[in-house]
Enzyme design. Sequence first.
Site, PDB file in Angstrom:
ATOM      1  N   GLU A  77     -53.607  -1.369 -34.279  1.00  0.00           N
ATOM      2  CA  GLU A  77     -54.706  -2.331 -34.175  1.00  0.00           C
ATOM      3  C   GLU A  77     -54.949  -2.781 -32.755  1.00  0.00           C
ATOM      4  O   GLU A  77     -56.092  -2.998 -32.352  1.00  0.00           O
ATOM      5  CB  GLU A  77     -54.431  -3.556 -35.050  1.00  0.00           C
ATOM      6  CG  GLU A  77     -55.572  -4.568 -34.974  1.00  0.00           C
ATOM      7  CD  GLU A  77     -55.347  -5.810 -35.801  1.00  0.00           C
ATOM      8  OE1 GLU A  77     -56.331  -6.546 -36.012  1.00  0.00           O
ATOM      9  OE2 GLU A  77     -54.209  -6.051 -36.226  1.00  0.00           O
ATOM     10  N   ASP A  93     -50.205  -2.052 -38.087  1.00  0.00           N
ATOM     11  CA  ASP A  93     -50.712  -3.396 -37.815  1.00  0.00           C
ATOM     12  C   ASP A  93     -49.499  -4.239 -37.429  1.00  0.00           C
ATOM     13  O   ASP A  93     -48.659  -4.548 -38.278  1.00  0.00           O
ATOM     14  CB  ASP A  93     -51.412  -3.993 -39.030  1.00  0.00           C
ATOM     15  CG  ASP A  93     -52.284  -5.190 -38.657  1.00  0.00           C
ATOM     16  OD1 ASP A  93     -51.957  -5.856 -37.653  1.00  0.00           O
ATOM     17  OD2 ASP A  93     -53.265  -5.460 -39.365  1.00  0.00           O
ATOM     18  N   ILE A  95     -49.130  -7.400 -36.465  1.00  0.00           N
ATOM     19  CA  ILE A  95     -49.132  -8.663 -37.205  1.00  0.00           C
ATOM     20  C   ILE A  95     -50.438  -8.711 -37.989  1.00  0.00           C
ATOM     21  O   ILE A  95     -51.494  -8.976 -37.417  1.00  0.00           O
ATOM     22  CB  ILE A  95     -49.043  -9.915 -36.305  1.00  0.00           C
ATOM     23  CG1 ILE A  95     -47.849  -9.871 -35.355  1.00  0.00           C
ATOM     24  CG2 ILE A  95     -48.960 -11.174 -37.187  1.00  0.00           C
ATOM     25  CD1 ILE A  95     -47.772 -11.081 -34.415  1.00  0.00           C
ATOM     26  N   ASP A  96     -50.370  -8.439 -39.258  1.00  0.00           N
ATOM     27  CA  ASP A  96     -51.544  -8.621 -40.115  1.00  0.00           C
ATOM     28  C   ASP A  96     -51.525 -10.075 -40.583  1.00  0.00           C
ATOM     29  O   ASP A  96     -50.535 -10.541 -41.138  1.00  0.00           O
ATOM     30  CB  ASP A  96     -51.486  -7.677 -41.308  1.00  0.00           C
ATOM     31  CG  ASP A  96     -52.777  -7.674 -42.108  1.00  0.00           C
ATOM     32  OD1 ASP A  96     -53.816  -8.079 -41.554  1.00  0.00           O
ATOM     33  OD2 ASP A  96     -52.742  -7.257 -43.277  1.00  0.00           O
ATOM     34  N   THR A  98     -52.904 -12.676 -38.251  1.00  0.00           N
ATOM     35  CA  THR A  98     -52.576 -13.372 -37.001  1.00  0.00           C
ATOM     36  C   THR A  98     -52.952 -14.852 -37.048  1.00  0.00           C
ATOM     37  O   THR A  98     -52.236 -15.694 -36.496  1.00  0.00           O
ATOM     38  CB  THR A  98     -53.257 -12.678 -35.810  1.00  0.00           C
ATOM     39  OG1 THR A  98     -52.763 -11.340 -35.702  1.00  0.00           O
ATOM     40  CG2 THR A  98     -52.967 -13.407 -34.506  1.00  0.00           C
ATOM     41  N   ASP A 225     -55.448  -2.270 -41.481  1.00  0.00           N
ATOM     42  CA  ASP A 225     -55.414  -3.366 -42.446  1.00  0.00           C
ATOM     43  C   ASP A 225     -54.904  -2.909 -43.805  1.00  0.00           C
ATOM     44  O   ASP A 225     -54.250  -3.686 -44.522  1.00  0.00           O
ATOM     45  CB  ASP A 225     -56.813  -3.952 -42.657  1.00  0.00           C
ATOM     46  CG  ASP A 225     -57.395  -4.596 -41.419  1.00  0.00           C
ATOM     47  OD1 ASP A 225     -56.648  -5.288 -40.710  1.00  0.00           O
ATOM     48  OD2 ASP A 225     -58.613  -4.412 -41.170  1.00  0.00           O
TER      49      ASP A 225
END
Length: 275
Positions: A77, A93, A95-96, A98, A225
Amino acid sequence: MTSGTAQPDLHTELLELARATAEEAALLVGAGRSSAADQVDTKSSPVDVVTAVDRASEALIVRRLLEARPDDGVLGEEGASTEGSSGVRWVVDPIDGTVNFLYGLPAFAVSIAAEVDGRTEVGVVLNVATGEQYTAVRGHGAWLTAPGAATMQLHGSAPASLGQSLVATGFSYGAEERRAQGAAVARLLPEVRDIRRWGCASLDLCAAAAGRVDAYYEQGLKPWDHAAGALVAAEAGLVVTGTAGRPFAEPMAVAAAPSVAGALVELLERLHAGS
């Protein structure tokens, strides 16, 4: 490799690498929570944020994956984009969720998926705040490992009707898209049990896999995602699809219990017609 399916030994190697890497990244992310607001930038809109911890997590993940498998590709990402020659590509990802991470809401995750020849074969989603780890290997089911509990296989839910279904969703970062999505949710609410919105697509998909909601839908997801979470949902037996005959997440992502998937897709097609 035959029939488009990764070999079992490759499955195992990819899963163990994804798990170990996600766990190391989760330690970094957790340690960075207290200072997360110190360095925050924006991306596509003023509410689409990225932190220094996001970037550090992605750098760690990419480094670990390519140290172990230097011929693989990576898509992340926060800008990681490496072409590989092995047929394996990692979709990451760091940190999905954030915004949840910034606010201290306990729903933010490290998400790592492995594609083999363009198809997702392995997925790991680790909720940093709770320690819950969701894993899936194509053809071998979806599993939840939680601190202090036995590992359990996931099978989703079986609501009797759409009207009895708890449905999760999420919204775009763009103001105009959010306005249209909010209007659609207002029309959806009378047709379902209720709506939930956690702000983390990978964990929404895993919640559906675990039967914590009966369905999830969202427009505009990117590969990072959903790559790992969608495999978890599919391996838990959910219907993972798009609308109007289109593939999942192009542009609508739907993951729903089989008992209500058809009715939900039909309703979403009506509510989002022209959007």
